[in-house]
Design an enzyme around this catalytic site. Sequence first.
Site, short mmCIF file in Angstrom:
data_model
loop_
_atom_site.label_atom_id
_atom_site.label_comp_id
_atom_site.label_asym_id
_atom_site.label_seq_id
_atom_site.Cartn_x
_atom_site.Cartn_y
_atom_site.Cartn_z
N ASP A 83 8.04 -5.53 5.06
CA ASP A 83 7.59 -4.77 6.04
C ASP A 83 8.11 -4.26 6.99
O ASP A 83 6.83 -5.43 7.69
CB ASP A 83 6.18 -3.99 4.19
CG ASP A 83 6.80 -3.00 4.73
OD1 ASP A 83 7.69 -1.75 4.63
OD2 ASP A 83 5.95 -2.12 4.58
N HIS A 181 2.44 7.00 6.90
CA HIS A 181 1.57 5.56 6.33
C HIS A 181 -0.08 6.10 6.25
O HIS A 181 -0.69 7.28 7.04
CB HIS A 181 1.15 4.78 7.61
CG HIS A 181 2.51 3.87 7.17
ND1 HIS A 181 3.87 4.25 8.25
CD2 HIS A 181 4.08 3.64 6.24
CE1 HIS A 181 4.80 3.73 7.95
NE2 HIS A 181 4.60 3.17 7.20
N ASN A 231 8.07 2.98 -0.64
CA ASN A 231 6.75 2.67 0.07
C ASN A 231 5.59 3.06 -0.22
O ASN A 231 5.09 4.31 0.22
CB ASN A 231 6.80 2.01 1.43
CG ASN A 231 8.09 1.16 1.49
OD1 ASN A 231 9.22 0.93 0.72
ND2 ASN A 231 8.53 0.28 2.48
N THR A 234 -1.55 2.24 -0.15
CA THR A 234 -2.69 2.64 0.10
C THR A 234 -3.24 3.53 -0.97
O THR A 234 -4.68 2.88 -0.91
CB THR A 234 -3.12 4.18 1.17
OG1 THR A 234 -1.69 3.96 2.61
CG2 THR A 234 -4.39 4.32 1.52
#
Length: 278
Positions: A83, A181, A231, A234
């Site tokens: 990644d 993200h 994806n 977290t």
Amino acid sequence: MLLNLKSIMELAEEKNIAIGTFNGPNFESIKAVINAAEELDQPVVLTHAQLHEDWGLCRIDEIGPIMLFMAKKASVPVCVHLDHGTDLDYVKKGLDIGFTSVMYDGSELSLEQNVENTKKVVEMAARTGASVEAEVGSMGARDMGKGDGGEGSIYTDPDVAKWFVEQTGVDALACAFGSVHGLYMKEPKLDFDLIRRIKAKIDVPIVMHGGSGVSDEDYRNVIKAGVRKINYYTYMGKAGANAVSEMKDKTYFHDMAHTAELAMKENVKRIIKVFSNL
Ligand code: 13P
């Protein structure tokens, strides 16, 4: 069983689902991901991010062979993926170890430089049969600990996406349409219409990064609009940490690691169910 990303994406396309993509920075998270996928009998993508090494976690030459070993013995299709590889040498290292897919992230470079480097990665990957994901547009900060709440995002232009795919021959394209993200500073506003417009222009699967913190309804909507790989990490990592913080007896690390593994597995199972329409 170990598959490349292209084959796993074909399974997603057949069923109009998204394949969950989860980081495996240590053995417990690798087991959590593979066991979750096996219990639900669903394909999965297991990733190592170049960034993990900056955090002082396992190096790719240490954890990579373990990821591959676990993927090969799994009862479900597993792709072992790099990644956000930002250095060509690092990407090559992943391919040499046997990763079946690599993401080259040139999103912080000029578009021309991104194309040039991505083409080199596609050439390298062709030698091992691995697949290649690249990124056009930008989701801003890559580091979940330093998420910028989307301030640094540059949404993907559908025409640029089309040109980029034609120039490079990548197998999947990470696009920016409002996800970021890490932890969201404010509620994400995803642009579903943009996903549809990108999908109409490109013939490779669209990848969504920054999957944590998105509502189940929004997951369903991005998948309906054409996203085939999401994806997510977290919230999985947080689920492990929360379970450990609630433990009464924290005498032994092995008990903490096991508790975290089980909590991460349940978190991943819940997400795979949403992504797979189960
Ligand atoms: P989250 O950690 O925000 O879920 O995103 C993961 C990711 O996109 C890794 O590439």
